[in-house]
Design an enzyme around this catalytic site. Structure first.
Site, PDB file in Angstrom:
ATOM      1  CG  ASN A  38      -2.135   0.813   1.086  1.00 51.85           C
ATOM      2  OD1 ASN A  38      -2.379   1.387   0.030  1.00 51.85           O
ATOM      3  ND2 ASN A  38      -2.929   0.881   2.145  1.00 51.85           N
ATOM      4  CG  HIS A 123     -12.186  -3.509  10.152  1.00 51.77           C
ATOM      5  ND1 HIS A 123     -11.208  -2.642   9.724  1.00 51.77           N
ATOM      6  CD2 HIS A 123     -11.584  -4.700  10.316  1.00 51.77           C
ATOM      7  CE1 HIS A 123     -10.058  -3.315   9.619  1.00 51.77           C
ATOM      8  NE2 HIS A 123     -10.266  -4.565   9.972  1.00 51.77           N
ATOM      9  NE  ARG A 148      -9.968  -2.592  13.344  1.00 50.02           N
ATOM     10  CZ  ARG A 148      -9.090  -1.961  12.550  1.00 50.02           C
ATOM     11  NH1 ARG A 148      -7.898  -2.493  12.324  1.00 50.02           N
ATOM     12  NH2 ARG A 148      -9.398  -0.831  11.980  1.00 50.02           N
ATOM     13  CE1 TYR A 160      -5.921   1.736  10.337  1.00 52.96           C
ATOM     14  CE2 TYR A 160      -6.400   1.130  12.607  1.00 52.96           C
ATOM     15  CZ  TYR A 160      -6.270   0.787  11.275  1.00 52.96           C
ATOM     16  OH  TYR A 160      -6.521  -0.484  10.888  1.00 52.96           O
ATOM     17  CG  ASP A 211      -4.844  -1.840  14.520  1.00 49.10           C
ATOM     18  OD1 ASP A 211      -3.782  -1.651  15.158  1.00 49.10           O
ATOM     19  OD2 ASP A 211      -4.888  -2.010  13.281  1.00 49.10           O
ATOM     20  CG  HIS A 213      -2.689   1.730  12.862  1.00 48.32           C
ATOM     21  ND1 HIS A 213      -2.253   2.687  11.980  1.00 48.32           N
ATOM     22  CD2 HIS A 213      -2.998   0.657  12.110  1.00 48.32           C
ATOM     23  CE1 HIS A 213      -2.300   2.211  10.743  1.00 48.32           C
ATOM     24  NE2 HIS A 213      -2.747   0.984  10.799  1.00 48.32           N
ATOM     25  CD  GLU A 237      -3.975  -5.057  14.345  1.00 48.93           C
ATOM     26  OE1 GLU A 237      -5.192  -5.274  14.440  1.00 48.93           O
ATOM     27  OE2 GLU A 237      -3.451  -4.670  13.304  1.00 48.93           O
ATOM     28  CD  GLU A 263      -1.421  -3.898  10.390  1.00 47.16           C
ATOM     29  OE1 GLU A 263      -2.441  -4.535  10.671  1.00 47.16           O
ATOM     30  OE2 GLU A 263      -1.425  -2.684  10.118  1.00 47.16           O
ATOM     31  NE  ARG A 284      -2.956  -7.632  12.948  1.00 41.22           N
ATOM     32  CZ  ARG A 284      -3.942  -7.727  12.050  1.00 41.22           C
ATOM     33  NH1 ARG A 284      -4.724  -8.781  12.041  1.00 41.22           N
ATOM     34  NH2 ARG A 284      -4.123  -6.764  11.164  1.00 41.22           N
ATOM     35  CG  HIS A 313      -2.708  -6.988   7.513  1.00 42.09           C
ATOM     36  ND1 HIS A 313      -1.813  -6.381   6.673  1.00 42.09           N
ATOM     37  CD2 HIS A 313      -3.668  -6.083   7.762  1.00 42.09           C
ATOM     38  CE1 HIS A 313      -2.220  -5.149   6.438  1.00 42.09           C
ATOM     39  NE2 HIS A 313      -3.343  -4.933   7.083  1.00 42.09           N
ATOM     40  CG  ASP A 317      -3.780  -2.529   2.671  1.00 38.95           C
ATOM     41  OD1 ASP A 317      -4.648  -2.339   3.532  1.00 38.95           O
ATOM     42  OD2 ASP A 317      -2.646  -2.951   2.925  1.00 38.95           O
ATOM     43  CD  GLU A 340      -7.562  -6.715   9.395  1.00 40.19           C
ATOM     44  OE1 GLU A 340      -6.363  -7.035   9.208  1.00 40.19           O
ATOM     45  OE2 GLU A 340      -7.926  -5.548   9.621  1.00 40.19           O
TER      46      GLU A 340
HETATM   47  O1  LIG Z   1      -6.243  -3.846   9.136  1.00 37.13           O
HETATM   48  C1  LIG Z   1      -5.438  -3.435   9.953  1.00 37.13           C
HETATM   49  O2  LIG Z   1      -5.264  -3.935  11.055  1.00 37.13           O
HETATM   50  C2  LIG Z   1      -4.602  -2.286   9.599  1.00 37.13           C
HETATM   51  O3  LIG Z   1      -3.898  -1.808  10.462  1.00 37.13           O
HETATM   52  C3  LIG Z   1      -4.688  -1.785   8.219  1.00 37.13           C
HETATM   53  C4  LIG Z   1      -3.474  -0.968   7.802  1.00 37.13           C
HETATM   54  O4  LIG Z   1      -3.607   0.340   8.230  1.00 37.13           O
HETATM   55  C5  LIG Z   1      -3.356  -0.988   6.310  1.00 37.13           C
HETATM   56  O5  LIG Z   1      -3.289  -2.295   5.876  1.00 37.13           O
HETATM   57  C6  LIG Z   1      -2.158  -0.201   5.837  1.00 37.13           C
HETATM   58  O6  LIG Z   1      -1.991  -0.359   4.477  1.00 37.13           O
HETATM   59 MG   LIG Z   2      -3.590  -3.208  12.036  1.00 34.46          MG
END
Ligand SMILES: O=C(O)C(=O)C[C@H](O)[C@H](O)CO
Ligand SMILES: [Mg+2]
Length: 403
Positions: A38, A123, A148, A160, A211, A213, A237, A263, A284, A313, A317, A340
């Site tokens: 991505n 999600h 999630r 995010y 998440d 992130h 996560e 991920e 992940r 993951h 993307d 996921e």
């Molecule tokens: O799906 C998730 O847990 C993510 O964190 C998604 C990411 O932000 C995404 O794949 C980045 O390209």
């Molecule tokens: Mg993630």
């Protein structure tokens, strides 16, 4: 022996960019692999077409391990997301070819099914706590056993995981990276009440995930993990960035909340300390970014020794080719945890016809020989590449942070 006669890279953008490798053989079958990274798609496309494809022509497509080793060790420059995504695409395509020639779905070649189907999580997100819980109910009504939860942070314009549209989430939405603002203090004030309210409203049975992130320091992550403990999350996560794998020790010392990470990992070495020291509960890493089925199985085998389970993951993307490969992996691997899943757009599903299916919170890769997914090149050609970046985040004082 099936000889590789041609390989080409197909870049398409049916709503978002995807990079696909298609390998042809003289056995009359072809295979497909996902190479989508991505925001850096064309780097992998060029790595494949300029440096990998010439090395593939004429090789025996059945020699998956040898080709993997050739591309990994033979490059001299090991690891990294570009290299490993390119190798992954070759690896997926070769498993696809092997399955088609054998007349078997890939999960059968990986040892057969270890379970009937694969539990997935959806999600749920919303601007506030109530609409996040309402979104979670929508998933539960569709049969999801795991959801999630991400909600907006009061005082922050966007964050995010919280979509402008309820049904789709696509953060790579801009020709240049969008700049967002991050406040750890504000975030840490909203997540525990979100989980308290969700557990109260949704009951004890549904698995709830979150998440972070990569946006907390280890000690901040430890506090969040501790604060969420009473609500029994399935996992949190990416609680802190994992370049320093030892950072997870601090979180572990303070909480029994299960931890998931990986991920952004691309090799077993990114996870070795985390797994061997039992600093995480779920790994992940994905089939696309971690070197394909061949390497992901190696990571899972190491994880299995330490009772670390998989939680691949599966954001949008990753193309349907990656989702198909992940489902074959998930169905077969002994230490599967969860997968996921985010539904793709109708345009994407038309470009990538597939045999996998969703039913009542679970998925199955289907019984088609190979991966059970293909690319419709005519459809793909109607969606030209469009540059798109993920956002970046800054602290309120302007310091660049993790998004
Ligand atoms: O799906 C998730 O847990 C993510 O964190 C998604 C990411 O932000 C995404 O794949 C980045 O390209
Ligand atoms: Mg993630």
């Amino acid at each position: 022996m099936p000889r590789i006669t041609d390989a080409r890279v197909i870049v398409t953008c049916p709503g978002r960019n995807f990079v696909t490798l298609k390998i042809e053989t003289d056995a009359g079958v072809h295979g497909v692999g996902d190479a989508t990274l991505n925001g850096r798609e064309l780097a992998v496309a060029a790595y494949l077409s300029e440096h990998v494809v010439p090395c593939l022509i004429g090789r025996d497509a059945h020699r998956i391990e040898d080709i993997w080793q050739f591309l990994y060790k033979g490059a001299y420059w090991r690891r990294g997301p570009v290299t490993m995504s390119a190798i992954a695409a070759v690896d997926m395509a070769l498993w696809d070819i092997k399955g088609k020639i054998a007349g078997l779905p890939v999960y059968q070649l990986l040892g057969g099914a270890s379970r009937e189907a694969v539990m997935v999580y959806g999600h749920a997100n919303g601007v506030g706590i109530d609409d996040t819980i309402a979104a979670a109910r929508g998933y539960i009504d569709q049969g999801y056993k795991a959801v999630r939860l991400q909600c907006g942070v009061p005082g922050m314009a966007g964050t995010y995981g919280v979509s402008k549209r309820r049904d789709r989430y696509e953060p790579a939405d801009s020709d240049l990276p969008t700049e967002t603002i991050w406040s750890t203090e504000k975030y840490l004030r909203i997540v525990p009440p979100l989980f308290a309210a969700a557990r109260e409203a949704l009951g004890p049975d549904v698995h709830l995930l979150h998440d972070v992130h990569h946006r907390l320091t280890p000690i901040e992550a430890a506090r969040l993990a501790k604060d969420l403990e009473p609500y029994r999350p399935f996992w949190i996560e990416d609680a802190t960035p994992a370049e320093n794998q030892d950072g997870f020790r601090l979180i572990r010392q303070h909480s029994t909340t299960p931890l998931a990470v990986g991920e952004v990992f691309n090799a077993i070495w990114d996870a070795k300390t985390l797994i061997e020291n039992q600093l995480i509960d779920y790994i992940r890493a994905t089939v696309t970014h971690a070197g394909g089925l061949t390497h992901l199985r190696r990571i899972a085998a190491l994880a299995d020794l330490y009772q670390v389970r998989t939680g691949c993951h599966g954001a949008t993307d990753l193309s349907p080719v990656a989702m198909a490969a992940a489902l074959h992996f998930d169905l077969s691997v002994p230490n599967f945890g969860i997968q996921e899943y985010m539904a793709q757009t109708d345009e994407t599903d038309r470009v990538f016809p597939h045999a996998y299916r969703f039913e009542a919170g679970q998925m199955h890769p289907g019984e088609a020989p190979g991966l059970g997914v293909d690319i419709d090149e005519a459809q793909a050609a109607t969606y030209p590449y469009k540059r798109a970046y993920l956002p970046v985040a800054r602290l309120e004082d302007g310091t660049l942070w993790s998004w």
